[in-house]
Every structure is written in C-alpha cells, then in structure tokens.
Design a protein around this motif. Sequence first.
Motif, mmCIF file in Angstrom:
data_model
loop_
_atom_site.group_PDB
_atom_site.id
_atom_site.type_symbol
_atom_site.label_atom_id
_atom_site.label_comp_id
_atom_site.label_asym_id
_atom_site.label_seq_id
_atom_site.Cartn_x
_atom_site.Cartn_y
_atom_site.Cartn_z
ATOM 1 N N THR A 96 0.811 -1.220 0.000
ATOM 2 C CA THR A 96 0.000 0.000 0.000
ATOM 3 C C THR A 96 0.847 1.274 0.000
ATOM 4 O O THR A 96 0.316 2.361 0.141
ATOM 5 C CB THR A 96 -0.930 0.027 1.234
ATOM 6 N N ASP A 97 2.151 1.121 -0.172
ATOM 7 C CA ASP A 97 3.032 2.282 -0.105
ATOM 8 C C ASP A 97 2.901 3.215 -1.312
ATOM 9 O O ASP A 97 3.140 4.412 -1.197
ATOM 10 C CB ASP A 97 4.493 1.847 0.069
ATOM 11 N N THR A 98 2.512 2.686 -2.454
ATOM 12 C CA THR A 98 2.406 3.469 -3.680
ATOM 13 C C THR A 98 1.147 3.038 -4.423
ATOM 14 O O THR A 98 0.855 1.849 -4.487
ATOM 15 C CB THR A 98 3.631 3.175 -4.595
ATOM 16 N N PRO A 99 0.417 3.978 -5.001
ATOM 17 C CA PRO A 99 -0.725 3.569 -5.824
ATOM 18 C C PRO A 99 -0.270 2.614 -6.933
ATOM 19 O O PRO A 99 0.830 2.770 -7.479
ATOM 20 C CB PRO A 99 -1.246 4.882 -6.411
ATOM 21 N N THR A 100 -1.095 1.657 -7.250
ATOM 22 C CA THR A 100 -0.720 0.622 -8.224
ATOM 23 C C THR A 100 -0.339 1.225 -9.570
ATOM 24 O O THR A 100 0.628 0.785 -10.196
ATOM 25 C CB THR A 100 -1.851 -0.401 -8.397
ATOM 26 N N SER A 101 -1.057 2.243 -10.023
ATOM 27 C CA SER A 101 -0.720 2.839 -11.322
ATOM 28 C C SER A 101 0.681 3.458 -11.286
ATOM 29 O O SER A 101 1.454 3.299 -12.238
ATOM 30 C CB SER A 101 -1.762 3.864 -11.748
ATOM 31 N N ASP A 102 1.040 4.126 -10.199
ATOM 32 C CA ASP A 102 2.392 4.689 -10.057
ATOM 33 C C ASP A 102 3.428 3.569 -10.042
ATOM 34 O O ASP A 102 4.477 3.668 -10.680
ATOM 35 C CB ASP A 102 2.525 5.500 -8.771
ATOM 36 N N TYR A 103 3.135 2.527 -9.271
ATOM 37 C CA TYR A 103 4.068 1.404 -9.146
ATOM 38 C C TYR A 103 4.318 0.763 -10.514
ATOM 39 O O TYR A 103 5.462 0.572 -10.914
ATOM 40 C CB TYR A 103 3.512 0.370 -8.159
ATOM 41 N N LEU A 104 3.245 0.466 -11.242
ATOM 42 C CA LEU A 104 3.392 -0.203 -12.532
ATOM 43 C C LEU A 104 4.091 0.683 -13.554
ATOM 44 O O LEU A 104 4.953 0.213 -14.303
ATOM 45 C CB LEU A 104 2.028 -0.659 -13.060
ATOM 46 N N LEU A 105 3.749 1.968 -13.597
ATOM 47 C CA LEU A 105 4.380 2.869 -14.561
ATOM 48 C C LEU A 105 5.859 3.094 -14.256
ATOM 49 O O LEU A 105 6.623 3.476 -15.141
ATOM 50 C CB LEU A 105 3.642 4.205 -14.612
ATOM 51 N N GLY A 106 6.275 2.824 -13.033
ATOM 52 C CA GLY A 106 7.675 2.973 -12.662
ATOM 53 C C GLY A 106 8.523 1.748 -12.967
ATOM 54 O O GLY A 106 9.731 1.757 -12.742
ATOM 55 N N ILE A 107 7.911 0.704 -13.489
ATOM 56 C CA ILE A 107 8.640 -0.536 -13.768
ATOM 57 C C ILE A 107 9.138 -0.529 -15.214
ATOM 58 O O ILE A 107 8.337 -0.463 -16.144
ATOM 59 C CB ILE A 107 7.734 -1.769 -13.537
#
Length: 134
Positions: A96-107
């Motif tokens: 829950t540390d980062t919104p999923t969209s932010d997390y995925l776009l950062g990969i």
Amino acid sequence: MDIALDKVCALIRQARQFDVKEGETDPDSGSNPTDDRSFDVLETNAGDPVEGEIRAFVDGLNVDERANLVALVWVGRGDYDKDEWDEAVALAKERTDTPTSDYLLGIPNLPDLLDEGLGAFDLSCVDEDGGAGV
C-alpha cells in the motif's frame, strides 16, 4: 488469475505505447510537427495522454485485479513462479506504499514482464487466428 486476459492484453498494448517514449530532448526547439515530421510524439511530457490512459485503466480496476497485475509482473520478473501465485497476490494486496498505477508505470519493461507472466501460465495475447493481439 482474477483478472480477465483481455484486460491484461489491453494494458500490455497501452504500456508498449508508453514504453517507447523517451524523455524530452529539445524543450525549446521552436519547430512544429510539420517541420520535424512529428518526432516529438515519442517524447514523454506532462499530460501525456498514454500515461493518463494507463492510470485511468489501472485505477478503474478492483483491488483483486490490481493485485493480480502486480503479481503477474512479479512472476514475469522471476520473483515468484506460478506455483507461488497465491502468495504473490496476497503480498501484492498488502502493498500500500504506492498507488498501483504509479508502481506499474515505474517498472521498466512493464509490457514484457506482463507478457512473461502470462507465459508462465501458458497464456498469450496472440489471438487464435495467428494474428498478434499485442
């Protein structure tokens, strides 16, 4: 998996459009699309519509679907294998540390990792008529 294959394939298609972009290379060029043959379309900029589409798509998914996407990336990256799927999904739900969209776009290479994750389950975004679905 608790996410439809067509949703994963749609995200892969969108992510491939986003993945080919590069940072802004000439912010003060003063040229116009007619002169530079629209090369600036491959540059990432604020308000990028592809990024916005990906964010809207991912944010519109339910909690289980978002967790499945994250787990699928982890399987594609080799952090988990398909036999550890339930564990990966459970951990993705706890993240829950980062919104999923932010997390995925950062990969980096997101579409390739999703594709690899699908491959671990013998799934593909290539349609049955032999055409590429992605």
